[in-house]
Design a protein around this motif. Structure first.
Motif, PDB file in Angstrom:
ATOM      1  N   LEU A  94     -23.448 -16.924  17.098  1.00  0.00           N
ATOM      2  CA  LEU A  94     -24.522 -17.218  16.162  1.00  0.00           C
ATOM      3  C   LEU A  94     -24.223 -18.526  15.441  1.00  0.00           C
ATOM      4  CD1 LEU A  94     -24.993 -13.742  14.420  1.00  0.00           C
ATOM      5  CD2 LEU A  94     -26.490 -14.742  16.145  1.00  0.00           C
ATOM      6  N   ALA A  95     -25.280 -19.163  14.974  1.00  0.00           N
ATOM      7  CA  ALA A  95     -25.099 -20.320  14.108  1.00  0.00           C
ATOM      8  C   ALA A  95     -24.632 -19.853  12.735  1.00  0.00           C
ATOM      9  CB  ALA A  95     -26.400 -21.090  13.985  1.00  0.00           C
ATOM     10  N   VAL A  96     -24.002 -20.753  12.017  1.00  0.00           N
ATOM     11  CA  VAL A  96     -23.485 -20.423  10.689  1.00  0.00           C
ATOM     12  C   VAL A  96     -24.580 -19.864   9.787  1.00  0.00           C
ATOM     13  CG1 VAL A  96     -22.667 -21.499   8.550  1.00  0.00           C
ATOM     14  CG2 VAL A  96     -21.485 -21.946  10.716  1.00  0.00           C
ATOM     15  N   SER A  97     -25.749 -20.491   9.788  1.00  0.00           N
ATOM     16  CA  SER A  97     -26.831 -20.018   8.924  1.00  0.00           C
ATOM     17  C   SER A  97     -27.233 -18.593   9.268  1.00  0.00           C
ATOM     18  CB  SER A  97     -28.044 -20.945   9.026  1.00  0.00           C
ATOM     19  OG  SER A  97     -28.524 -21.000  10.362  1.00  0.00           O
ATOM     20  N   GLU A  98     -27.145 -18.229  10.552  1.00  0.00           N
ATOM     21  CA  GLU A  98     -27.485 -16.865  10.966  1.00  0.00           C
ATOM     22  C   GLU A  98     -26.429 -15.866  10.491  1.00  0.00           C
ATOM     23  OE1 GLU A  98     -29.893 -17.354  15.117  1.00  0.00           O
ATOM     24  OE2 GLU A  98     -27.802 -18.039  15.130  1.00  0.00           O
ATOM     25  N   VAL A  99     -25.169 -16.284  10.497  1.00  0.00           N
ATOM     26  CA  VAL A  99     -24.109 -15.415   9.990  1.00  0.00           C
ATOM     27  C   VAL A  99     -24.311 -15.159   8.499  1.00  0.00           C
ATOM     28  CG1 VAL A  99     -21.629 -15.227   9.546  1.00  0.00           C
ATOM     29  CG2 VAL A  99     -22.441 -16.096  11.748  1.00  0.00           C
ATOM     30  N   VAL A 100     -24.607 -16.207   7.748  1.00  0.00           N
ATOM     31  CA  VAL A 100     -24.826 -16.049   6.312  1.00  0.00           C
ATOM     32  C   VAL A 100     -26.061 -15.184   6.055  1.00  0.00           C
ATOM     33  CG1 VAL A 100     -25.254 -17.269   4.132  1.00  0.00           C
ATOM     34  CG2 VAL A 100     -23.679 -18.238   5.822  1.00  0.00           C
ATOM     35  N   ALA A 101     -27.090 -15.322   6.902  1.00  0.00           N
ATOM     36  CA  ALA A 101     -28.307 -14.521   6.750  1.00  0.00           C
ATOM     37  C   ALA A 101     -28.037 -13.036   6.904  1.00  0.00           C
ATOM     38  CB  ALA A 101     -29.356 -14.965   7.764  1.00  0.00           C
ATOM     39  N   MET A 102     -26.951 -12.676   7.596  1.00  0.00           N
ATOM     40  CA  MET A 102     -26.601 -11.259   7.738  1.00  0.00           C
ATOM     41  C   MET A 102     -26.355 -10.607   6.380  1.00  0.00           C
ATOM     42  SD  MET A 102     -24.109 -11.719  11.058  1.00  0.00           S
ATOM     43  CE  MET A 102     -23.445 -10.065  11.007  1.00  0.00           C
ATOM     44  N   GLY A 103     -25.981 -11.399   5.385  1.00  0.00           N
ATOM     45  CA  GLY A 103     -25.769 -10.862   4.054  1.00  0.00           C
ATOM     46  C   GLY A 103     -27.041 -10.317   3.409  1.00  0.00           C
ATOM     47  N   ARG A 104     -28.182 -10.720   3.926  1.00  0.00           N
ATOM     48  CA  ARG A 104     -29.454 -10.253   3.360  1.00  0.00           C
ATOM     49  C   ARG A 104     -29.903  -8.924   3.958  1.00  0.00           C
ATOM     50  NH1 ARG A 104     -29.913 -11.004  -0.855  1.00  0.00           N
ATOM     51  NH2 ARG A 104     -32.181 -10.674  -0.822  1.00  0.00           N
ATOM     52  N   ARG A 154     -21.646 -15.549   3.192  1.00  0.00           N
ATOM     53  CA  ARG A 154     -22.391 -14.353   3.594  1.00  0.00           C
ATOM     54  C   ARG A 154     -22.358 -13.294   2.490  1.00  0.00           C
ATOM     55  NH1 ARG A 154     -20.436 -11.024   8.802  1.00  0.00           N
ATOM     56  NH2 ARG A 154     -18.724 -10.549   7.357  1.00  0.00           N
ATOM     57  N   ALA A 155     -21.174 -13.102   1.888  1.00  0.00           N
ATOM     58  CA  ALA A 155     -21.050 -12.133   0.802  1.00  0.00           C
ATOM     59  C   ALA A 155     -21.862 -12.557  -0.416  1.00  0.00           C
ATOM     60  CB  ALA A 155     -19.583 -11.953   0.426  1.00  0.00           C
ATOM     61  N   LEU A 156     -21.883 -13.856  -0.721  1.00  0.00           N
ATOM     62  CA  LEU A 156     -22.670 -14.340  -1.855  1.00  0.00           C
ATOM     63  C   LEU A 156     -24.164 -14.137  -1.612  1.00  0.00           C
ATOM     64  CD1 LEU A 156     -20.816 -17.693  -2.681  1.00  0.00           C
ATOM     65  CD2 LEU A 156     -20.606 -15.505  -3.857  1.00  0.00           C
ATOM     66  N   ALA A 157     -24.591 -14.360  -0.368  1.00  0.00           N
ATOM     67  CA  ALA A 157     -26.004 -14.169  -0.040  1.00  0.00           C
ATOM     68  C   ALA A 157     -26.422 -12.712  -0.187  1.00  0.00           C
ATOM     69  CB  ALA A 157     -26.281 -14.651   1.383  1.00  0.00           C
ATOM     70  N   GLN A 158     -25.478 -11.825  -0.094  1.00  0.00           N
ATOM     71  CA  GLN A 158     -25.756 -10.392  -0.241  1.00  0.00           C
ATOM     72  C   GLN A 158     -26.133 -10.041  -1.679  1.00  0.00           C
ATOM     73  OE1 GLN A 158     -22.842  -8.150   1.924  1.00  0.00           O
ATOM     74  NE2 GLN A 158     -23.336  -6.218   0.893  1.00  0.00           N
ATOM     75  N   GLN A 159     -25.839 -10.945  -2.618  1.00  0.00           N
ATOM     76  CA  GLN A 159     -26.150 -10.747  -4.037  1.00  0.00           C
ATOM     77  C   GLN A 159     -25.575  -9.435  -4.566  1.00  0.00           C
ATOM     78  OE1 GLN A 159     -28.704 -12.946  -6.254  1.00  0.00           O
ATOM     79  NE2 GLN A 159     -27.129 -13.996  -5.080  1.00  0.00           N
ATOM     80  N   PRO A 160     -24.268  -9.207  -4.373  1.00  0.00           N
ATOM     81  CA  PRO A 160     -23.680  -7.940  -4.826  1.00  0.00           C
ATOM     82  C   PRO A 160     -23.450  -7.949  -6.333  1.00  0.00           C
ATOM     83  CG  PRO A 160     -21.956  -9.365  -3.995  1.00  0.00           C
ATOM     84  CD  PRO A 160     -23.255 -10.112  -3.779  1.00  0.00           C
ATOM     85  N   SER A 161     -23.362  -6.761  -6.877  1.00  0.00           N
ATOM     86  CA  SER A 161     -22.934  -6.650  -8.273  1.00  0.00           C
ATOM     87  C   SER A 161     -21.435  -6.377  -8.372  1.00  0.00           C
ATOM     88  CB  SER A 161     -23.719  -5.545  -8.995  1.00  0.00           C
ATOM     89  OG  SER A 161     -23.612  -4.324  -8.306  1.00  0.00           O
ATOM     90  N   LEU A 162     -20.815  -6.050  -7.220  1.00  0.00           N
ATOM     91  CA  LEU A 162     -19.358  -5.915  -7.118  1.00  0.00           C
ATOM     92  C   LEU A 162     -18.919  -6.612  -5.847  1.00  0.00           C
ATOM     93  CD1 LEU A 162     -16.565  -4.773  -7.863  1.00  0.00           C
ATOM     94  CD2 LEU A 162     -17.198  -2.669  -6.665  1.00  0.00           C
ATOM     95  N   LEU A 163     -18.076  -7.617  -5.996  1.00  0.00           N
ATOM     96  CA  LEU A 163     -17.591  -8.395  -4.859  1.00  0.00           C
ATOM     97  C   LEU A 163     -16.104  -8.138  -4.690  1.00  0.00           C
ATOM     98  CD1 LEU A 163     -18.150 -10.472  -2.660  1.00  0.00           C
ATOM     99  CD2 LEU A 163     -17.933 -12.278  -4.380  1.00  0.00           C
TER     100      LEU A 163
END
Length: 272
Positions: A94-104, A154-163
C-alpha cells in the motif's frame, strides 16, 4: 480527540508457566503522559499488550474510562485506544497515505470511502510526523525510521483518547525523536509510552513507572524516580543525576567503568 482515564489494577500476565508481569497497578489521568521504563525483559511490552488488548490478564483488570477494556467490543475500544507497537510486522503493498488511512477504519462503516474529514485528518497526521513527502511512496520500501513515523501517523489519524506506544523512538534520528515526542506531549489525549532513553522520559513524561522482573519497583515524577540509587539497583550502572539548568528536568549521566554503588538493604524506592 479527547483524553481517557486509564487504570491498571493488580494485573498479572503469564505465558504458559512463565510469569511476565505480577500484580502491577498504574494510573494515567486524562491528558497525562505516563512513561514505562526498565531494563530489557522487565515486562514493559507485555503490560502494554494488556492495555491494547492483545495479552489477556491472568488476574487483575485494565479499565479505560471506568470500563473493563476486555469487556468492551473490539471496534468500540478501537475508537478510544490506538497502539504503536515494536516489530508490528506491517508488510503491506500500500501507499503510505493508504496505511495512514487505516487509522480511520474504526470510525467508518464497512466499505465506506474517505470523507473530507478523513482526508483532513490523514493529511494532518502525516504533517505531524514530517511524512507529507512520503504520502505516495510504497510503505514496504521505506526505511525503518520512515515506517515508524508512518505507523505513528496512522495512530494519530485514529484520533484516540488513549494512545499506547512501545518504544516509538526506535529507528528515529535525534531530530525526529524530539519532534515525535513533542507531538505526543501536545496531544489532547492520554499517552502511555515505553521508553529506553531515560533523559527523553524525564523531559516528556509527567510520571514514570519503573519495571523490573515484571513488577513496579518505583513510580512518581521523573525527579522522584530517576536517582543514582534506583539506577544502580534496577539497571546495575553508576550514574549522576542533576537538574538541567535550562530545562529544569532531571538529566542522567552514566559513568562507564565506575563501580556500581551498593544499595542499602531494605531501602525502598518511591511508589506513588
Amino acid at each position: 480527540m479527547t483524553a481517557s482515564d486509564l487504570s491498571v489494577d493488580g494485573v498479572t500476565l503469564t505465558a504458559g508457566a512463565r510469569r511476565l508481569v505480577h500484580d502491577v497497578s498504574l494510573t494515567a489521568r486524562p491528558g497525562e503522559v505516563i512513561g514505562l521504563v526498565g531494563p530489557n525483559g522487565s515486562g514493559k511490552s507485555s503490560l502494554l499488550r494488556a492495555v491494547y488488548r492483545v495479552l489477556r490478564p491472568a488476574a487483575g483488570r485494565v479499565r479505560v474510562d471506568g470500563a473493563d477494556a476486555w469487556s468492551v467490543p473490539v471496534r468500540q475500544l478501537a475508537r478510544t485506544v490506538a497502539a504503536v507497537v515494536q516489530d508490528s510486522g506491517t508488510e503491506v503493498d500500500l501507499a503510505v497515505s493508504e496505511v495512514v488511512a487505516m487509522g480511520r477504519t474504526p470510525h467508518k462503516r464497512l466499505l465506506s470511502g474517505d470523507t473530507p474529514e478523513d482526508t483532513e485528518l490523514i493529511e494532518s497526521a502525516l504533517t505531524a510526523v514530517d511524512a507529507t513527502g512520503l504520502a505516495d511512496r510504497p510503505f514496504d520500501r521505506l526505511s525503518g525510521g520512515e515506517r515508524q513515523r508512518v505507523l505513528i501517523a496512522r495512530a494519530l489519524a485514529q484520533q484516540p483518547s488513549l494512545l499506547v506506544l512501545d518504544e516509538p523512538t526506535n529507528h528515529l534520528d535525534i531530530r525526529h525523536q524530539l519532534e515525535i515526542l513533542g507531538v505526543l506531549r501536545g496531544l489532547p489525549a492520554t499517552v502511555l509510552v515505553a521508553l529506553h532513553d531515560l533523559n527523553l522520559a524525564a523531559y516528556y513524561c509527567d510520571r514514570l513507572y519503573v519495571l523490573r522482573d515484571g513488577e513496579v519497583t518505583a513510580s512518581g515524577t521523573p525527579a522522584d524516580v530517576l536517582t543514582p540509587r534506583m539506577l544502580a539497583e534496577v539497571y546495575g550502572v553508576a550514574s549522576e543525576v542533576a537538574v538541567h539548568p535550562r530545562t529544569g528536568t532531571p538529566q542522567v549521566t552514566f559513568l562507564p567503568g565506575e563501580p556500581v554503588p551498593a544499595v542499602p538493604a531494605g531501602v525502598d524506592h518511591p511508589v506513588s
